[in-house]
Design a protein around this motif. Structure first.
Motif, short mmCIF file in Angstrom:
data_model
loop_
_atom_site.label_atom_id
_atom_site.label_comp_id
_atom_site.label_asym_id
_atom_site.label_seq_id
_atom_site.Cartn_x
_atom_site.Cartn_y
_atom_site.Cartn_z
N MET A 1 0.85 -1.18 0.00
CA MET A 1 0.00 0.00 0.00
C MET A 1 0.90 1.24 0.00
SD MET A 1 -2.98 1.11 2.69
CE MET A 1 -3.89 -0.35 2.28
N PRO A 2 0.57 2.25 -0.76
CA PRO A 2 1.37 3.47 -0.77
C PRO A 2 1.37 4.16 0.60
CG PRO A 2 -0.07 3.40 -2.68
CD PRO A 2 -0.48 2.27 -1.78
N LEU A 3 2.50 4.76 0.94
CA LEU A 3 2.66 5.43 2.23
C LEU A 3 1.61 6.52 2.44
CD1 LEU A 3 4.23 5.93 4.83
CD2 LEU A 3 5.79 7.39 3.51
N GLU A 4 1.34 7.32 1.44
CA GLU A 4 0.38 8.42 1.60
C GLU A 4 -1.02 7.90 1.90
OE1 GLU A 4 1.02 11.67 1.92
OE2 GLU A 4 3.12 11.04 1.80
N VAL A 5 -1.40 6.78 1.32
CA VAL A 5 -2.71 6.18 1.60
C VAL A 5 -2.77 5.76 3.07
CG1 VAL A 5 -4.24 4.25 1.09
CG2 VAL A 5 -3.10 5.46 -0.78
N MET A 6 -1.72 5.10 3.54
CA MET A 6 -1.71 4.66 4.95
C MET A 6 -1.70 5.86 5.89
SD MET A 6 -2.05 2.21 6.97
CE MET A 6 -1.94 0.84 5.85
N LYS A 7 -0.98 6.91 5.56
CA LYS A 7 -0.99 8.12 6.39
C LYS A 7 -2.39 8.71 6.46
CE LYS A 7 2.42 11.05 5.74
NZ LYS A 7 3.50 11.81 5.07
N ASN A 8 -3.12 8.69 5.35
CA ASN A 8 -4.49 9.21 5.35
C ASN A 8 -5.40 8.36 6.23
OD1 ASN A 8 -3.93 11.32 3.62
ND2 ASN A 8 -4.45 10.16 1.79
N ILE A 9 -5.25 7.05 6.18
CA ILE A 9 -6.07 6.15 6.99
C ILE A 9 -5.78 6.36 8.47
CG2 ILE A 9 -6.45 3.73 7.61
CD1 ILE A 9 -5.93 3.12 4.59
N ILE A 10 -4.50 6.36 8.83
CA ILE A 10 -4.12 6.53 10.23
C ILE A 10 -4.48 7.93 10.72
CG2 ILE A 10 -2.13 6.66 11.81
CD1 ILE A 10 -0.92 4.38 10.06
N GLY A 11 -4.38 8.90 9.83
CA GLY A 11 -4.65 10.29 10.20
C GLY A 11 -6.08 10.56 10.63
N ILE A 12 -7.02 9.72 10.23
CA ILE A 12 -8.41 9.95 10.63
C ILE A 12 -8.76 9.29 11.97
CG2 ILE A 12 -9.21 10.24 8.26
CD1 ILE A 12 -10.43 7.42 8.43
N LEU A 13 -7.84 8.47 12.49
CA LEU A 13 -8.08 7.82 13.78
C LEU A 13 -7.74 8.77 14.93
CD1 LEU A 13 -6.46 4.36 12.97
CD2 LEU A 13 -8.90 4.91 13.06
N PRO A 14 -8.40 8.62 16.07
CA PRO A 14 -8.07 9.47 17.23
C PRO A 14 -6.59 9.32 17.60
CG PRO A 14 -10.13 8.32 17.60
CD PRO A 14 -9.54 7.74 16.34
N ASP A 15 -6.01 10.40 18.07
CA ASP A 15 -4.58 10.45 18.39
C ASP A 15 -4.16 9.46 19.47
OD1 ASP A 15 -4.10 12.39 16.51
OD2 ASP A 15 -4.26 14.05 17.94
N ASP A 16 -5.06 9.10 20.36
CA ASP A 16 -4.68 8.21 21.46
C ASP A 16 -4.78 6.73 21.11
OD1 ASP A 16 -7.45 8.29 21.38
OD2 ASP A 16 -7.68 8.21 23.56
N TYR A 17 -5.13 6.40 19.88
CA TYR A 17 -5.20 5.00 19.46
C TYR A 17 -3.80 4.44 19.25
CZ TYR A 17 -10.23 4.69 18.48
OH TYR A 17 -11.58 4.64 18.58
N LEU A 18 -3.58 3.22 19.72
CA LEU A 18 -2.35 2.49 19.46
C LEU A 18 -2.57 1.69 18.18
CD1 LEU A 18 0.45 1.36 20.26
CD2 LEU A 18 -0.77 -0.35 21.61
#
Length: 67
Positions: A1-18
């Motif tokens: 998976m492209p890095l930018e796609v994964m950054k977008n997915i992770i970026g929408i999760l709350p900051d305190d999620y592991l």
């Protein structure tokens, strides 16, 4: 998976999620987490892929600290 796609997915999760990736592969999820300053646990059974992912993530941290 492209890095930018994964950054977008992770970026929408709350900051305190592991973020946990039980099939780390080459480390794209871990790299995205490093870029976003997120906590991450990666699990990989294949030693070669584990080494590749660790190098990839650690090199990103080193480059990040240079700028």
């Amino acid at each position: 998976m492209p890095l930018e796609v994964m950054k977008n997915i992770i970026g929408i999760l709350p900051d305190d999620y592991l973020i946990i990736d039980p099939f780390m592969g080459s480390g794209t999820t871990g790299l995205a987490c490093r870029c976003l300053g997120r906590d991450f646990i990666g699990i990989e059974i294949d030693e070669d892929y584990c080494r590749i992912a660790n190098n990839r993530i650690n090199n990103a941290v080193i480059q990040e600290n240079l700028f």
